[in-house]
Design a protein around this motif. Structure first.
Motif, short mmCIF file in Angstrom:
data_model
loop_
_atom_site.label_atom_id
_atom_site.label_comp_id
_atom_site.label_asym_id
_atom_site.label_seq_id
_atom_site.Cartn_x
_atom_site.Cartn_y
_atom_site.Cartn_z
N THR A 34 0.82 -1.27 -0.08
CA THR A 34 0.08 -0.02 0.02
C THR A 34 0.78 1.22 -0.16
O THR A 34 0.13 2.32 0.45
CB THR A 34 -0.93 0.22 1.14
OG1 THR A 34 -0.17 -0.07 2.28
CG2 THR A 34 -2.08 -1.11 1.26
N LYS B 185 4.30 -1.13 10.06
CA LYS B 185 5.77 -0.95 10.21
C LYS B 185 5.92 0.25 11.00
O LYS B 185 5.33 1.15 10.63
CB LYS B 185 6.46 -0.92 8.88
CG LYS B 185 6.30 -2.05 8.08
CD LYS B 185 7.43 -2.30 6.92
CE LYS B 185 6.54 -2.53 5.63
NZ LYS B 185 5.76 -1.56 5.03
N GLN C 29 8.34 -2.59 -9.24
CA GLN C 29 7.53 -1.13 -9.43
C GLN C 29 7.10 -1.14 -10.98
O GLN C 29 7.55 -0.24 -11.63
CB GLN C 29 8.45 0.03 -8.73
CG GLN C 29 8.59 -0.08 -7.44
CD GLN C 29 9.12 1.05 -6.59
OE1 GLN C 29 9.91 1.94 -7.42
NE2 GLN C 29 8.88 1.35 -5.41
N ALA C 30 6.51 -1.89 -11.34
CA ALA C 30 6.20 -2.13 -12.74
C ALA C 30 7.14 -2.01 -13.78
O ALA C 30 7.09 -1.44 -14.68
CB ALA C 30 4.74 -1.11 -12.91
N SER D 49 3.09 -9.36 -15.00
CA SER D 49 3.01 -9.09 -13.62
C SER D 49 2.79 -10.52 -12.71
O SER D 49 3.31 -10.82 -11.89
CB SER D 49 2.03 -8.09 -13.22
OG SER D 49 2.19 -6.75 -13.69
N ARG E 211 1.68 -3.98 -4.97
CA ARG E 211 0.73 -2.71 -4.67
C ARG E 211 -0.10 -2.31 -6.16
O ARG E 211 0.53 -2.26 -7.04
CB ARG E 211 1.62 -1.61 -4.29
CG ARG E 211 0.80 -0.36 -3.78
CD ARG E 211 1.28 0.91 -4.79
NE ARG E 211 2.65 0.91 -4.97
CZ ARG E 211 3.15 1.79 -5.92
NH1 ARG E 211 2.54 2.57 -6.67
NH2 ARG E 211 4.55 1.81 -6.15
N THR E 212 -1.15 -2.11 -6.08
CA THR E 212 -1.89 -1.47 -6.98
C THR E 212 -3.18 -0.53 -6.60
O THR E 212 -3.60 -0.84 -5.62
CB THR E 212 -2.56 -2.43 -8.29
OG1 THR E 212 -3.26 -2.09 -9.03
CG2 THR E 212 -3.66 -3.42 -7.17
N LYS F 76 -5.49 -0.09 -8.78
CA LYS F 76 -6.51 -0.50 -9.76
C LYS F 76 -6.99 -1.90 -9.57
O LYS F 76 -6.36 -2.79 -9.41
CB LYS F 76 -5.91 -0.34 -11.11
CG LYS F 76 -5.01 0.95 -11.58
CD LYS F 76 -4.87 0.99 -12.91
CE LYS F 76 -4.31 2.50 -13.14
NZ LYS F 76 -2.89 2.46 -13.50
N ASN G 67 -3.34 -9.78 -9.98
CA ASN G 67 -2.15 -10.32 -9.13
C ASN G 67 -2.69 -11.33 -8.42
O ASN G 67 -1.85 -12.37 -8.09
CB ASN G 67 -1.84 -8.88 -8.01
CG ASN G 67 -1.28 -7.79 -9.00
OD1 ASN G 67 -0.87 -7.90 -9.78
ND2 ASN G 67 -1.21 -6.63 -8.28
#
Ligand code: NDP
Length: 284
Positions: free
Chosen positions: A20, A80, A198-199, A224, A242-243, A245, A252
């Protein structure tokens, strides 16, 4: 999404969870991002990773909103603590504030985000105290290299560590040389961050790579998904893509069903070899 990973205490968590970082920071995107998180949960990615650092708490708030309609016991929330908050003076307040933002009365896992100047002994003692109080069910670390894990193992209570969250993706395999074998020997799973590089931003040309494209085409799936299938291939790594969308979240989650062949894994190995010598931990 069926694949699970066992934590040292036997708790099973989904092999693919949700990252996130950067989510919740822009007001105009929040609704879509919450939809993406919910679609991810519905598709089985019930483990959600966050941090007090992300958007100064905005990511935790977004998750708090997104999970409001869900049964808490079906979720696995990981947050965290900043290294400078990971001591007696601040950690208890930090933990409570994180829980408030997440709208929960316990965390499943609480991680030390990276090593700072507070002695590990003190952080471990505080984590164990939080556990006793029922505020967290377990704790772990992040960005710990092999020597950090060895040091942690010498600290009283250090062996209670449930996970080490580090950067890992097909094009950054440094941990396979000594950290991953150490983690396996001590039966502590790795939680892979940036599993999609990261894409591709962390590795130019990754998403255009011919081997990856051919494997994706053979299975009718995305690059991915191949990257995620690679990350979780051995059953002891949890990947947290993380996305923002919904469609990517569903994509994923589906990667958990993808079974690559030995031949395909060999091809990936040849195209993106693991290093044959010590490489210091990659971080972002
Ligand atoms: P990732 O490797 O997860 O990549 C995220 C990027 O991939 C986004 O741009 C996203 O864009 C894109 N993406 C996601 N799914 C798809 C898909 N199916 N198809 C195409 N593109 C996709 O990077 P992160 O840096 O976010 O790492 C993951 C998580 O790990 C973080 O969010 C955070 O929770 C954790 N982390 C922990 C760190 C630590 O120090 N402990 C450091 C860094 C990360 P889009 O929104 O358009 O889908």
């Amino acid at each position: 999404m069926e694949k699970m990973v066992a934590l040292p205490d036997g708790t099973l968590v989904p092999a693919i969870g949700q990252g996130t970082w950067l989510l919740g920071e822009q007001r105009g995107k929040r609704e879509k991002e919450a939809e993406a998180l919910k679609a991810g949960i519905d598709a089985g990615m019930t483990l959600i990773d966050t941090a007090e650092m992300y958007g100064n708490g905005k990511s935790e708030e977004l998750i708090g909103e997104a999970i409001s309609g869900y049964d808490r016991s079906g979720l696995f929330l990981v947050s965290k603590v900043y290294p400078h908050n990971a001591g007696r003076k601040h950690i208890f307040k930090s933990c409570i504030e994180t829980m408030k933002r997440l709208n929960t009365d316990y965390l499943d896992l609480y991680l030390l985000h990276w090593r700072g100047s507070i002695p590990l002994e003190e952080t471990v003692e505080c984590m164990e105290q939080l556990k006793k109080e029922g505020k967290i069910l377990g704790w772990g670390v992040s960005n710990f290299d092999t020597h950090d894990m060895e040091e942690l193992w010498r600290v009283p209570g250090g062996k209670q560590c449930a996970v080490n969250q580090v950067l890992y993706h097909l094009a950054s395999r440094g941990i396979e040389y000594d950290l991953l074998p150490w983690m396996r020997q001590h039966k502590v799973p790795v939680m892979a961050y940036c599993p999609l590089a990261q894409a591709g931003d962390l590795k130019q040309g990754l998403y255009e790579n011919q081997v990856l494209s051919a494997i994706g085409a053979a299975h009718g799936c995305s690059i991915s998904q191949v990257l995620l299938a690679f990350a979780i291939r051995n059953g002891d790594i949890i990947a947290i893509p993380r996305t923002g969308k919904k469609e990517h979240a569903m994509d994923n989650a589906k990667a958990g069903e993808l079974e690559l062949t030995e031949k395909e894994f060999s091809e990936l190995d040849r195209a993106f070899p693991a290093p044959g010598k010590k490489v210091y931990l990659d971080i972002v």
